[in-house]
Design an enzyme around this catalytic site. Structure first.
Site, mmCIF file in Angstrom:
data_model
loop_
_atom_site.group_PDB
_atom_site.id
_atom_site.type_symbol
_atom_site.label_atom_id
_atom_site.label_comp_id
_atom_site.label_asym_id
_atom_site.label_seq_id
_atom_site.Cartn_x
_atom_site.Cartn_y
_atom_site.Cartn_z
ATOM 1 N N LYS A 55 26.926 40.440 29.330
ATOM 2 C CA LYS A 55 26.667 39.286 30.026
ATOM 3 C C LYS A 55 25.870 38.320 29.801
ATOM 4 O O LYS A 55 24.738 38.657 29.599
ATOM 5 C CB LYS A 55 26.396 39.877 31.510
ATOM 6 C CG LYS A 55 26.055 38.594 32.629
ATOM 7 C CD LYS A 55 27.259 37.940 32.871
ATOM 8 C CE LYS A 55 28.350 38.728 33.428
ATOM 9 N NZ LYS A 55 29.825 37.867 33.714
ATOM 10 N N HIS B 91 38.006 43.709 35.459
ATOM 11 C CA HIS B 91 36.804 42.994 35.771
ATOM 12 C C HIS B 91 36.112 43.769 36.919
ATOM 13 O O HIS B 91 36.830 44.584 37.403
ATOM 14 C CB HIS B 91 37.205 41.630 36.201
ATOM 15 C CG HIS B 91 36.070 40.695 37.072
ATOM 16 N ND1 HIS B 91 36.129 41.064 38.611
ATOM 17 C CD2 HIS B 91 35.074 40.389 36.917
ATOM 18 C CE1 HIS B 91 35.079 40.335 38.985
ATOM 19 N NE2 HIS B 91 34.612 39.809 38.013
HETATM 20 O O1 GKR Z 1 27.533 40.392 38.839
HETATM 21 O O2 GKR Z 1 26.621 39.091 37.508
HETATM 22 C C1 GKR Z 1 27.543 39.627 37.949
HETATM 23 C C2 GKR Z 1 28.671 39.269 37.055
HETATM 24 O O3 GKR Z 1 28.478 38.148 36.231
HETATM 25 C C3 GKR Z 1 29.898 39.069 38.000
HETATM 26 O O4 GKR Z 1 29.547 38.328 38.922
HETATM 27 C C4 GKR Z 1 31.339 38.476 37.297
HETATM 28 O O5 GKR Z 1 32.161 38.258 38.058
HETATM 29 O O6 GKR Z 1 31.195 40.610 35.945
HETATM 30 C C5 GKR Z 1 31.852 39.486 36.407
HETATM 31 C C6 GKR Z 1 32.549 38.755 35.130
HETATM 32 O O7 GKR Z 1 32.944 39.498 34.332
HETATM 33 O O8 GKR Z 1 32.362 37.591 35.212
HETATM 34 MG MG MG Z 2 33.775 37.907 33.130
#
Ligand code: GKR
Ligand code: MG
Length: 429
Positions: free
Chosen positions: A199, A327
């Protein structure tokens, strides 16, 4: 003859601890919200599911629940019709989110109907499985694979939340490439994952690229993905992918919007993946009309309209020559097993799925935390979803919800407690 008509729908909001994970929108709050859905028949059977726990979703489920009373658990099409008639999104996602980066499709009000249909559909299929003495995967056409691989989902993170006292999580800080590699080693050591997702979109992009390069060196041959959640300009996206030549399996949501993704796709040969710009069938059509700049759709049954809708999505992806991956948001075991039944039933879904599960330490199902074997979950063979609610755990998690003070996920506000100048506006870099 015993009646299996639905007589009661119960939705219990829950909260569980969430570490201070960084993303494009800000920081995860101290508690993540979910809801546990129970659908009970006249005969006393209970079908279960897990979904989003934000207030608009709880309101929508409360509004739609009475429409299920008297329905057979097999009447999924009728349930779709009834829910659609009762639940109408009042706002678009952009009105709801303002300038905040919209990286969590589960909080989009525009997806309310699909989310509610999904929340009830899975619980009804859990009932169907109990009635037919078959696992949900068999109701979906049978397993195309015996186990479903998941990926190590890495996050940059702070050592602890700003709120005190709040016990630090066991993962520690991860802000440097070395700390990131240590996080990966630990997650892979514990669960055996073979693919890695980072991420991104939160620290300077060159630093995040260094993180990926360090991972590539530490885990030679492991499929790698980076996901800045649309927080990079097209120019930044292209500069970074240039540095990551030969390293990425796919490039997830580098630039904002389908137009931004199309501009990146034109100048880069790594396939683009998304859970931000193809999140429903209208957006799928737009991607197709533009010649498919996005090559891999990251599906999520929680907001795509359920398990059957995801199978329809898979057919569309097959028709248009696209790939499919999965996802995830913060979740517990009921969501994880539903994802596993679904992924097992979709031959096209051949990438390791995302999951936030290693970031959570609590559970709501009997038997406690589910265990990955070599980074994969065996497809359950017991009737229905194959998991049951641990009543004591549910009561404790609901009590967390009552006391945590959070009612809608807001990573932006959480970040602003640390950095009041942070706007969350995208693209930031
Ligand atoms: O939980 O911080 C998080 C993720 O960034 C999530 O909100 C995203 O929706 O995991 C997700 C993604 O793949 O974009
Ligand atoms: Mg994503």
């Amino acid at each position: 003859m015993t009646s299996h008509a639905i007589r009661h729908v119960r939705v219990t909001p829950i909260a569980f601890r969430d570490p201070p994970l960084l993303n494009a929108a800000g920081i995860h709050e101290t508690w993540a919200l979910r809801s546990i859905i129970e659908i009970e028949t006249d005969s006393g059977l209970i079908g279960i599911n897990e979904s989003y726990g934000d207030l608009p979703m709880l309101d929508a489920m409360a509004k739609a629940a009475p429409a299920l009373i008297g329905l057979s658990p097999w009447s999924l099409n009728e349930m779709d019709v009834r829910v659609s008639a009762l639940v109408t999104p009042k706002q678009t996602s952009s009105e709801f989110l303002g300038t905040q980066v919209s990286l969590a499709p589960g909080t989009h009000v525009s997806k309310t109907v699909a989310k509610v249909v999904s929340a009830f559909e899975v619980a009804m299929m859990d009932l169907q499985g109990q009635l037919a003495n078959a696992p949900v995967v068999d109701l979906l056409g049978g397993a195309a694979r015996a186990s479903v691989p998941f990926s190590a989902y890495l996050f940059y993170k702070h050592a602890e939340h700003i709120e005190r006292p709040y016990a630090p999580d066991p993962w520690g800080e991860a802000l440097t490439p070395d700390q990131l590699v240590a996080q990966a080693r630990r997650m892979i050591g514990e669960h055996g994952f073979q693919s890695i997702k980072l991420k991104a979109g939160t620290l300077p992009p060159a630093h995040e690229a260094d993180g990926i390069l360090a991972l590539a060196k530490a885990f030679p041959g492991a499929p790698l993905r980076i996901d800045p959640n649309g927080n990079w300009t097209v120019a930044t996206s292209l500069a970074i992918v240039e540095r990551l030549q030969g390293v990425l399996e796919y490039y997830e949501d580098p630039a904002p919007g389908l137009d931004g993704m199309a501009a990146v796709a034109k100048a880069c040969d790594v396939p683009l993946a998304t859970n931000m710009v193809v999140t429903d069938f209208n957006e799928f059509r737009r991607n197709a009309e533009m010649g498919c700049p996005v090559k891999i759709v990251l599906t999520d049954h929680h907001y795509w309209g359920g398990l059957r809708a995801t199978q329809r999505l898979s057919t569309m992806c097959h028709t248009f020559g696209l790939g499919l991956s999965m996802h995830s948001n913060s979740h517990l075991g009921i969501s994880l097993v539903a994802m596993t039944h679904l992924a097992a039933s979709v031959p096209l879904l051949s990438y390791a799925c995302d999951t936030h599960y290693p970031w959570q330490d609590d559970e709501v199902v009997t038997g406690g935390r589910l265990r990955f074997e070599d980074g994969a979950l065996p497809v359950p063979t017991a009737p229905g979803l194959g998991v049951m609610i641990d009543r004591e755990a549910l009561a404790r998690l609901h009590d967390n919800y009552l006391h945590c003070g959070i009612r809608n996920r807001n990573d932006l506000a959480q970040m602003q407690k640390t950095d009041p100048t942070f706007t969350g506006r995208q693209p930031r870099f």
